[in-house]
Design a protein around this motif. Sequence first.
Motif, PDB file in Angstrom:
ATOM      1  N   GLY A 107     -32.419  25.573  44.561  1.00 52.96           N
ATOM      2  CA  GLY A 107     -33.219  26.228  43.540  1.00 52.96           C
ATOM      3  C   GLY A 107     -32.772  27.633  43.179  1.00 52.96           C
ATOM      4  N   TYR A 108     -31.538  27.994  43.546  1.00 56.08           N
ATOM      5  CA  TYR A 108     -31.082  29.375  43.357  1.00 56.08           C
ATOM      6  C   TYR A 108     -30.752  29.721  41.902  1.00 56.08           C
ATOM      7  CZ  TYR A 108     -30.844  30.755  48.279  1.00 56.08           C
ATOM      8  OH  TYR A 108     -31.146  31.112  49.571  1.00 56.08           O
ATOM      9  N   PHE A 109     -30.694  28.739  41.015  1.00 50.53           N
ATOM     10  CA  PHE A 109     -30.418  29.022  39.606  1.00 50.53           C
ATOM     11  C   PHE A 109     -31.605  28.691  38.703  1.00 50.53           C
ATOM     12  CE2 PHE A 109     -26.166  27.899  41.421  1.00 50.53           C
ATOM     13  CZ  PHE A 109     -25.654  29.193  41.400  1.00 50.53           C
ATOM     14  N   GLN A 110     -32.727  28.313  39.310  1.00 51.48           N
ATOM     15  CA  GLN A 110     -33.887  27.906  38.517  1.00 51.48           C
ATOM     16  C   GLN A 110     -34.443  29.041  37.668  1.00 51.48           C
ATOM     17  OE1 GLN A 110     -37.120  25.905  40.459  1.00 51.48           O
ATOM     18  NE2 GLN A 110     -35.807  24.354  41.415  1.00 51.48           N
ATOM     19  N   GLU A 111     -34.563  30.221  38.246  1.00 50.32           N
ATOM     20  CA  GLU A 111     -35.222  31.322  37.536  1.00 50.32           C
ATOM     21  C   GLU A 111     -34.511  31.662  36.232  1.00 50.32           C
ATOM     22  OE1 GLU A 111     -36.744  35.907  38.260  1.00 50.32           O
ATOM     23  OE2 GLU A 111     -34.989  35.192  39.359  1.00 50.32           O
ATOM     24  N   ARG A 112     -33.214  31.813  36.249  1.00 46.13           N
ATOM     25  CA  ARG A 112     -32.478  32.276  35.075  1.00 46.13           C
ATOM     26  C   ARG A 112     -31.942  31.130  34.231  1.00 46.13           C
ATOM     27  NH1 ARG A 112     -30.478  37.279  35.648  1.00 46.13           N
ATOM     28  NH2 ARG A 112     -30.458  37.223  33.353  1.00 46.13           N
ATOM     29  N   LEU A 113     -31.390  30.087  34.884  1.00 46.10           N
ATOM     30  CA  LEU A 113     -30.668  29.044  34.158  1.00 46.10           C
ATOM     31  C   LEU A 113     -31.468  27.771  33.955  1.00 46.10           C
ATOM     32  CD1 LEU A 113     -27.140  29.479  35.800  1.00 46.10           C
ATOM     33  CD2 LEU A 113     -28.161  30.707  33.860  1.00 46.10           C
ATOM     34  N   PHE A 159     -24.414  34.033  47.983  1.00 47.29           N
ATOM     35  CA  PHE A 159     -23.475  33.360  47.083  1.00 47.29           C
ATOM     36  C   PHE A 159     -22.085  33.970  47.206  1.00 47.29           C
ATOM     37  CE2 PHE A 159     -21.479  32.906  42.864  1.00 47.29           C
ATOM     38  CZ  PHE A 159     -21.521  31.530  42.724  1.00 47.29           C
ATOM     39  N   ARG A 160     -22.028  35.271  47.264  1.00 48.17           N
ATOM     40  CA  ARG A 160     -20.733  35.970  47.369  1.00 48.17           C
ATOM     41  C   ARG A 160     -20.003  35.601  48.654  1.00 48.17           C
ATOM     42  NH1 ARG A 160     -19.645  41.181  49.474  1.00 48.17           N
ATOM     43  NH2 ARG A 160     -17.678  42.032  48.678  1.00 48.17           N
ATOM     44  N   ASP A 161     -20.728  35.519  49.767  1.00 48.19           N
ATOM     45  CA  ASP A 161     -20.105  35.143  51.047  1.00 48.19           C
ATOM     46  C   ASP A 161     -19.487  33.750  50.965  1.00 48.19           C
ATOM     47  OD1 ASP A 161     -20.764  37.549  52.203  1.00 48.19           O
ATOM     48  OD2 ASP A 161     -22.546  36.797  53.232  1.00 48.19           O
ATOM     49  N   GLU A 162     -20.224  32.817  50.384  1.00 53.24           N
ATOM     50  CA  GLU A 162     -19.724  31.444  50.283  1.00 53.24           C
ATOM     51  C   GLU A 162     -18.496  31.375  49.365  1.00 53.24           C
ATOM     52  OE1 GLU A 162     -20.653  28.516  51.694  1.00 53.24           O
ATOM     53  OE2 GLU A 162     -22.052  29.599  52.973  1.00 53.24           O
ATOM     54  N   ILE A 163     -18.568  32.046  48.236  1.00 51.79           N
ATOM     55  CA  ILE A 163     -17.460  32.022  47.285  1.00 51.79           C
ATOM     56  C   ILE A 163     -16.223  32.701  47.868  1.00 51.79           C
ATOM     57  CG2 ILE A 163     -16.655  33.040  45.122  1.00 51.79           C
ATOM     58  CD1 ILE A 163     -18.223  30.481  44.707  1.00 51.79           C
ATOM     59  N   GLN A 219     -33.606  38.557  44.046  1.00 55.37           N
ATOM     60  CA  GLN A 219     -32.209  38.438  43.658  1.00 55.37           C
ATOM     61  C   GLN A 219     -31.218  38.920  44.712  1.00 55.37           C
ATOM     62  OE1 GLN A 219     -30.837  40.818  40.316  1.00 55.37           O
ATOM     63  NE2 GLN A 219     -29.414  39.226  39.717  1.00 55.37           N
ATOM     64  N   GLY A 220     -31.418  40.109  45.281  1.00 55.01           N
ATOM     65  CA  GLY A 220     -30.409  40.764  46.109  1.00 55.01           C
ATOM     66  C   GLY A 220     -29.780  39.903  47.190  1.00 55.01           C
ATOM     67  N   SER A 221     -30.595  39.324  48.051  1.00 56.36           N
ATOM     68  CA  SER A 221     -30.058  38.537  49.155  1.00 56.36           C
ATOM     69  C   SER A 221     -29.351  37.281  48.667  1.00 56.36           C
ATOM     70  CB  SER A 221     -31.183  38.165  50.126  1.00 56.36           C
ATOM     71  OG  SER A 221     -32.198  37.424  49.466  1.00 56.36           O
ATOM     72  N   ALA A 222     -29.789  36.740  47.538  1.00 52.71           N
ATOM     73  CA  ALA A 222     -29.152  35.552  46.981  1.00 52.71           C
ATOM     74  C   ALA A 222     -27.732  35.854  46.538  1.00 52.71           C
ATOM     75  CB  ALA A 222     -29.969  35.020  45.803  1.00 52.71           C
ATOM     76  N   GLN A 223     -27.528  37.019  45.928  1.00 54.22           N
ATOM     77  CA  GLN A 223     -26.179  37.401  45.512  1.00 54.22           C
ATOM     78  C   GLN A 223     -25.258  37.561  46.712  1.00 54.22           C
ATOM     79  OE1 GLN A 223     -26.961  40.851  42.881  1.00 54.22           O
ATOM     80  NE2 GLN A 223     -26.087  39.592  41.244  1.00 54.22           N
ATOM     81  N   ASP A 224     -25.761  38.171  47.780  1.00 52.97           N
ATOM     82  CA  ASP A 224     -24.946  38.324  48.995  1.00 52.97           C
ATOM     83  C   ASP A 224     -24.566  36.966  49.569  1.00 52.97           C
ATOM     84  OD1 ASP A 224     -25.085  41.066  48.803  1.00 52.97           O
ATOM     85  OD2 ASP A 224     -26.768  41.258  50.195  1.00 52.97           O
ATOM     86  N   TYR A 231     -22.900  34.431  39.715  1.00 52.57           N
ATOM     87  CA  TYR A 231     -23.262  35.555  40.583  1.00 52.57           C
ATOM     88  C   TYR A 231     -24.299  36.446  39.902  1.00 52.57           C
ATOM     89  CZ  TYR A 231     -22.725  39.851  43.340  1.00 52.57           C
ATOM     90  OH  TYR A 231     -22.951  40.974  44.112  1.00 52.57           O
ATOM     91  N   ASP A 232     -24.132  36.651  38.599  1.00 52.78           N
ATOM     92  CA  ASP A 232     -25.063  37.497  37.853  1.00 52.78           C
ATOM     93  C   ASP A 232     -26.420  36.832  37.633  1.00 52.78           C
ATOM     94  OD1 ASP A 232     -23.228  39.560  37.584  1.00 52.78           O
ATOM     95  OD2 ASP A 232     -22.498  38.874  35.635  1.00 52.78           O
ATOM     96  N   HIS A 233     -26.509  35.516  37.856  1.00 52.42           N
ATOM     97  CA  HIS A 233     -27.738  34.791  37.510  1.00 52.42           C
ATOM     98  C   HIS A 233     -28.343  34.021  38.690  1.00 52.42           C
ATOM     99  CE1 HIS A 233     -25.740  35.496  33.626  1.00 52.42           C
ATOM    100  NE2 HIS A 233     -26.965  35.525  33.143  1.00 52.42           N
TER     101      HIS A 233
END
Length: 262
Positions: free
Chosen positions: A17-23, A110-114, A103-108, A75-77
């Motif tokens: 559900g990490y893209f539900q809010e924006r996308l 996602f970034r770690d995985e990528i 948002q903050g922890s989700a970006q971290d 990453y931005d969304h």
Amino acid sequence: MLREFFVAIYEAFENKGYFQERLGINCVDGYINGSVGDVVLYSFRKLRRKGLFPILSRKDDFTEDEIFDLIEFLYDHVSQPIPSSGHYHSWNQCGHHYSEFIQGSAQDEFRDEINDLLRDYNEGYELSRKGEILSLPGGSLEPLLQAAVPAYDPSNVSARVEAAVEKFRRRKSSIEDRRDAIRDLADVLEHLRPQLKNVLRSQDEADLFNIANNFGIRHHNARQKIDYDRLIWLSWIFYFYLATIHAAVRLVQKSEETSSRS
């Protein structure tokens, strides 16, 4: 392999559900838009590319540039849903529809995985905290990029160095972009030049600026030496100047501390 691993990471975050809010949500009753509205039109407006969404419909034929653009876009969304929010849509096991996110922890996350993926792709890349994919130098040069310039005149030194490093490392940086980044580093050394006169011999000081002034970096005239492999030599000049700035700031700081004690 890049394509397969990227799609796998995207699916894992999508399923949580990490893209539900924006996308939005791919609901069994029909797609429910997120805060950006129509994701197909929105992604085209932001990326100037058609046909990127739905991502899974293109999972077998994305190009490298499309994947990199999508990584920066996602990453931005990305945002982390709060488990207790929203409701579970049980029809055909659709899944949880969340209503609150952070948002903050989700970006971290996602970034770690990528970055686990990008470090091993070709010569190596990383997704920065600003959401840009940057090249990795590899080997012994990486610690130099990670090291912060010692705190000294931040607006004229450390901030300019950071901006130059980002400009040089961007995945789409051109020869001109890289030369501009070197010119920016040379300008930092020029700013430090009065202080460097106290810690360097005059010939050493002259040698520092000889490269920038006579090898087609800062000037454009018939006297410039430009008959060299630019990709190779611009990289060498960039890292040489970056290392020199680190050393120069430390020498200046040490000299000023010694003067203040005497």
